[in-house]
Design an enzyme around this catalytic site. Structure first.
Site, PDB file in Angstrom:
ATOM      1  N   ARG A   1       5.623 -12.814   9.701  1.00 48.62           N
ATOM      2  CA  ARG A   1       6.239 -11.506   9.500  1.00 48.62           C
ATOM      3  C   ARG A   1       7.638 -11.489  10.081  1.00 48.62           C
ATOM      4  O   ARG A   1       7.879 -12.066  11.138  1.00 48.62           O
ATOM      5  CB  ARG A   1       5.461 -10.430  10.269  1.00 48.62           C
ATOM      6  CG  ARG A   1       4.159 -10.044   9.720  1.00 48.62           C
ATOM      7  CD  ARG A   1       3.525  -9.021  10.652  1.00 48.62           C
ATOM      8  NE  ARG A   1       3.924  -7.661  10.315  1.00 48.62           N
ATOM      9  CZ  ARG A   1       3.342  -6.949   9.361  1.00 48.62           C
ATOM     10  NH1 ARG A   1       2.375  -7.447   8.653  1.00 48.62           N
ATOM     11  NH2 ARG A   1       3.751  -5.723   9.119  1.00 48.62           N
TER      12      ARG A   1
ATOM     13  N   LYS B   1       4.751   0.461   9.300  1.00 51.58           N
ATOM     14  CA  LYS B   1       4.785   1.757   8.616  1.00 51.58           C
ATOM     15  C   LYS B   1       4.140   2.843   9.464  1.00 51.58           C
ATOM     16  O   LYS B   1       4.597   3.979   9.491  1.00 51.58           O
ATOM     17  CB  LYS B   1       4.044   1.657   7.279  1.00 51.58           C
ATOM     18  CG  LYS B   1       4.934   1.180   6.140  1.00 51.58           C
ATOM     19  CD  LYS B   1       4.193   1.249   4.815  1.00 51.58           C
ATOM     20  CE  LYS B   1       3.368   0.005   4.614  1.00 51.58           C
ATOM     21  NZ  LYS B   1       2.632  -0.050   3.363  1.00 51.58           N
TER      22      LYS B   1
ATOM     23  N   GLU C   1       0.873  -1.171   0.000  1.00 49.21           N
ATOM     24  CA  GLU C   1       0.000   0.000   0.000  1.00 49.21           C
ATOM     25  C   GLU C   1       0.914   1.226   0.000  1.00 49.21           C
ATOM     26  O   GLU C   1       1.834   1.310   0.821  1.00 49.21           O
ATOM     27  CB  GLU C   1      -0.881   0.001   1.259  1.00 49.21           C
ATOM     28  CG  GLU C   1      -1.809   1.188   1.252  1.00 49.21           C
ATOM     29  CD  GLU C   1      -2.743   1.259   2.453  1.00 49.21           C
ATOM     30  OE1 GLU C   1      -2.703   0.371   3.318  1.00 49.21           O
ATOM     31  OE2 GLU C   1      -3.506   2.245   2.501  1.00 49.21           O
TER      32      GLU C   1
HETATM   33  P1  ATP Z   1       2.828  -2.270   7.747  1.00 48.89           P
HETATM   34  O1  ATP Z   1       2.138  -2.777   8.951  1.00 48.89           O
HETATM   35  O2  ATP Z   1       4.259  -1.973   8.017  1.00 48.89           O
HETATM   36  O3  ATP Z   1       2.124  -1.147   7.072  1.00 48.89           O
HETATM   37  P2  ATP Z   1       1.666  -3.906   5.781  1.00 48.89           P
HETATM   38  O4  ATP Z   1       1.619  -5.385   5.740  1.00 48.89           O
HETATM   39  O5  ATP Z   1       0.419  -3.191   6.070  1.00 48.89           O
HETATM   40  O6  ATP Z   1       2.834  -3.494   6.750  1.00 48.89           O
HETATM   41  P3  ATP Z   1       1.779  -3.554   2.981  1.00 48.89           P
HETATM   42  O7  ATP Z   1       2.201  -2.377   2.209  1.00 48.89           O
HETATM   43  O8  ATP Z   1       0.367  -3.939   2.957  1.00 48.89           O
HETATM   44  O9  ATP Z   1       2.254  -3.296   4.472  1.00 48.89           O
HETATM   45  O10 ATP Z   1       2.698  -4.809   2.662  1.00 48.89           O
HETATM   46  C1  ATP Z   1       3.070  -5.251   1.397  1.00 48.89           C
HETATM   47  C2  ATP Z   1       3.557  -6.659   1.507  1.00 48.89           C
HETATM   48  O11 ATP Z   1       4.666  -6.750   2.411  1.00 48.89           O
HETATM   49  C3  ATP Z   1       2.479  -7.564   2.067  1.00 48.89           C
HETATM   50  O12 ATP Z   1       2.427  -8.736   1.297  1.00 48.89           O
HETATM   51  C4  ATP Z   1       2.930  -7.852   3.463  1.00 48.89           C
HETATM   52  O13 ATP Z   1       2.482  -9.102   3.902  1.00 48.89           O
HETATM   53  C5  ATP Z   1       4.454  -7.764   3.357  1.00 48.89           C
HETATM   54  N1  ATP Z   1       5.025  -7.397   4.652  1.00 48.89           N
HETATM   55  C6  ATP Z   1       4.747  -6.300   5.362  1.00 48.89           C
HETATM   56  N2  ATP Z   1       5.421  -6.305   6.529  1.00 48.89           N
HETATM   57  C7  ATP Z   1       6.131  -7.454   6.561  1.00 48.89           C
HETATM   58  C8  ATP Z   1       7.034  -8.057   7.498  1.00 48.89           C
HETATM   59  N3  ATP Z   1       7.331  -7.469   8.655  1.00 48.89           N
HETATM   60  N4  ATP Z   1       7.588  -9.237   7.179  1.00 48.89           N
HETATM   61  C9  ATP Z   1       7.328  -9.830   6.006  1.00 48.89           C
HETATM   62  N5  ATP Z   1       6.491  -9.320   5.081  1.00 48.89           N
HETATM   63  C10 ATP Z   1       5.899  -8.148   5.346  1.00 48.89           C
HETATM   64 MG    MG Z   2      -1.329  -3.194   4.739  1.00 43.27          MG
END
Ligand code: ATP
Ligand code: MG
Length: 557
Positions: A263, A273, A37
């Site tokens: 994760r 984020k 995102e």
């Molecule tokens: P955040 O909580 O930091 O915003 P998010 O999962 O909401 O993380 P996205 O932009 O939706 O962020 O993530 C894009 C991809 O990265 C998704 O497939 C997510 O599962 C993966 N991802 C995000 N954080 C991690 C992590 N800590 N370890 C492994 N993969 C991750």
């Molecule tokens: Mg997300």
């Protein structure tokens, strides 16, 4: 600039699934995607996901899409979307074809919602958000049906069209999937799939005032792109039945399969984020790319290498068990890459002045940039009557076993003479501010006669060296899991000593280094010229990437 040898991938349960699918002929090749995102800069957890998704595509000669999940217009920006593309490329990956956006599918998503309504599988609900929460039930208690759940197909079609046309206020209605309010899985209790939100979208502008929800959007986007293996993190495991329900109930031929892994969490930092944004907004760091940040742009600015980060993600592996990783694993992977690619030069970061009382003029000697890489070339190392050494290489009252400089003692100056300290000059407070030393003229490149000199220290000739700003980084937080305790604000654990800026000296040979040039400063660690503040031929600014693992002890002169 990367020299990490090709390493065979570590197998994991996702590779096992892919191997099985290919062997059984379920797919002839694979298509994965990385679906961020654009609501912030990517962090080290995303780096792992990037390496996994793009890495699988590479290894299996398949494809990996970059798709922005841009369904939350209030939080998303072009700056974030651009930074994400830059980060993926910098890590060494290239997505297949053009960048994809969930917003590319807004028309399709709308039509699929109409299809669900037509099948009696979605309805417009007028409950307020509070009522909806009440009706949803709890983990122990079933939810109950909304009074609007049995609206006719015709009414729902009409209301949904009017939601789209902007007839209702934000939040006044939602479109919900009609699944099962008694499901033990709360995600299946008639989840909202469209909401009304008058927000300007970075790509579709003001065209839409209704936006699809993530769960609904994601599976359809995957299907439209022909994704074979949709890999996400474990918190989406309970959403998988919804992913499958949506695709099972729509006339889409493709049905990708979702697989979840744990994760990545890196100790002494945070991987969210939202929380990283809090640090940026609160000016607790200098920006998303502050070299202390676990963001890809922060790691880049600090001097981490793409190959080092890729090797780190290979080492941490992919599984469903907790992936809470020691920073030492990251630092080890970075250090190994830098060891092989970074030329070595001398810097003095905590200078103590040394006057050589029995030498006049200047002298230069050639030295290698790297003991194991003659192809890196050589440079001239200067010697003069005024030097700087590291203050902590001198001790007036040395501990037992001290091999460095002390009053009356001798050391070898790296690439140069054996030097004896004759006198320590102190200021009014009794601090040593200068050493007066003499050299043994017969020891240039030769061992002294009749005695052994064990210690070797580095130095710079003041006349030949250049001043430089050197930024020393430590951990951003003082505890391993700063956000573990929900009652305590993680900002309380910020390490006040995470940045220490010092004025030091560097060999003149680095003067023309471009931003993002990496060096080993002998005995001190790996350093990288700052992307933003370092000026080639001008103001020299170095970031300490990582310290050396082993303190540099004996090496050839
Ligand atoms: P955040 O909580 O930091 O915003 P998010 O999962 O909401 O993380 P996205 O932009 O939706 O962020 O993530 C894009 C991809 O990265 C998704 O497939 C997510 O599962 C993966 N991802 C995000 N954080 C991690 C992590 N800590 N370890 C492994 N993969 C991750
Ligand atoms: Mg997300």
């Amino acid at each position: 600039m990367s020299s990490t040898p090709l390493v065979s991938p570590v197998s994991n349960f996702i590779r096992t699934v892919i191997d099985g699918d290919l062997a059984a002929g379920r797919h002839s090749s694979i298509v994965t995607r990385f679906p961020p995102e654009p609501n912030g800069y990517l962090h080290v957890g995303h780096a792992k996901s990037i390496c996994l998704n793009f890495g699988l595509a590479e290894d299996y000669h398949g494809k990996c899409n970059l798709r922005f999940d841009d369904t939350n217009p209030e939080k998303e920006s072009c700056e974030y979307a651009l930074s994400i593309q830059e980060d993926v490329r910098w890590l060494g990956f290239q997505w297949d074809g053009a960048v994809h956006w969930a917003s590319d599918y807004f028309d399709d998503l709308y039509h699929y919602a109409v299809e669900l309504i037509g099948k009696g599988l979605a309805y417009v609900d007028d409950l307020t958000p509070e009522e909806m929460r009440e009706y949803r039930g709890t983990l122990k208690e079933a939810g109950k049906n909304s009074p609007y759940r049995d609206r006719t197909v015709a009414d729902n079609l009409d209301l949904f069209a009017r939601m789209k046309a902007g007839e209702f206020a934000d939040g006044a209605k939602v479109l919900r999937a009609k699944i099962d309010m008694a499901s033990p899985n709360i995600n299946m209790r008639d989840p909202a799939i469209y909401r009304i939100r008058r927000a300007h979208h970075i790509r579709t502008g003001d065209k839409w005032c209704i936006y699809p929800m993530y769960d609904y959007t994601h599976c359809i986007s995957d299907a439209l792109e022909g994704i074979t293996h949709s890999i996400c993190t474990l918190e989406f495991e309970d959403h998988r039945p919804l992913y499958d329900w949506v695709l099972d109930n729509l006339s889409i031929a493709c049905h990708p399969r979702q697989y979840e892994f744990s994760r990545l969490e890196l100790q002494y930092t945070i991987t969210s984020k939202r929380k990283l944004l809090q640090l940026v907004n609160g000016k607790l760091v200098s920006g998303w790319d502050d070299p202390r940040m676990p963001t890809i742009s922060g790691m880049r600015r600090r001097g981490y290498t793409p190959a080092g980060i890729r090797e780190f993600s290979r080492r941490v592996g992919v599984s469903k068990s907790s992936n809470n990783v020691d920073m030492a694993i990251m630092e080890g992977a970075i250090r190994e890459d830098l060891e092989a690619i970074a030329p070595r030069v001398v810097a003095v970061i905590n200078p103590l002045k040394v006057t050589i009382t029995n030498f006049e003029g200047a002298l230069t000697r050639e030295a290698d940039f790297h003991p194991n890489h003659p192809e890196f070339g050589r440079r001239m190392v200067a010697f003069g009557s005024e030097l700087v050494i590291e203050a902590d290489d001198f001790s007036e009252v040395p501990p037992a076993g001290w091999k460095r400089l002390t009053l009356g003692g001798e050391i070898r100056l790296r690439h140069s003479y054996v030097m004896r300290c004759d006198e320590a000059i102190k200021d009014a407070e009794g601090r040593v501010v200068e050493l007066r030393c003499s050299i043994d003229h017969a020891t240039l490149g030769k061992n002294p006669e009749g005695r052994k000199v064990k210690g070797v220290i580095h130095f710079l000739s003041v006349q030949h060296a250049l001043p430089a700003e050197i930024r020393l980084y430590d951990r951003l937080f003082t505890v391993a899991s700063p956000d573990a305790d929900k009652e305590v604000d993680f900002c309380n654990y910020l390490n006040p000593a995470s940045l220490n800026v010092v004025q030091g000296w560097v060999e003149a040979v680095v003067q023309d280094a471009a931003p993002e040039t990496r060096y080993q400063f002998e005995r001190l660690g790996y350093f990288c010229t700052d992307r933003r503040d370092h000026q080639q031929g001008g103001r020299l600014v170095f970031n300490r990437t990582v310290t050396l693992k082993d303190s540099w002890t004996k090496e050839q002169n």
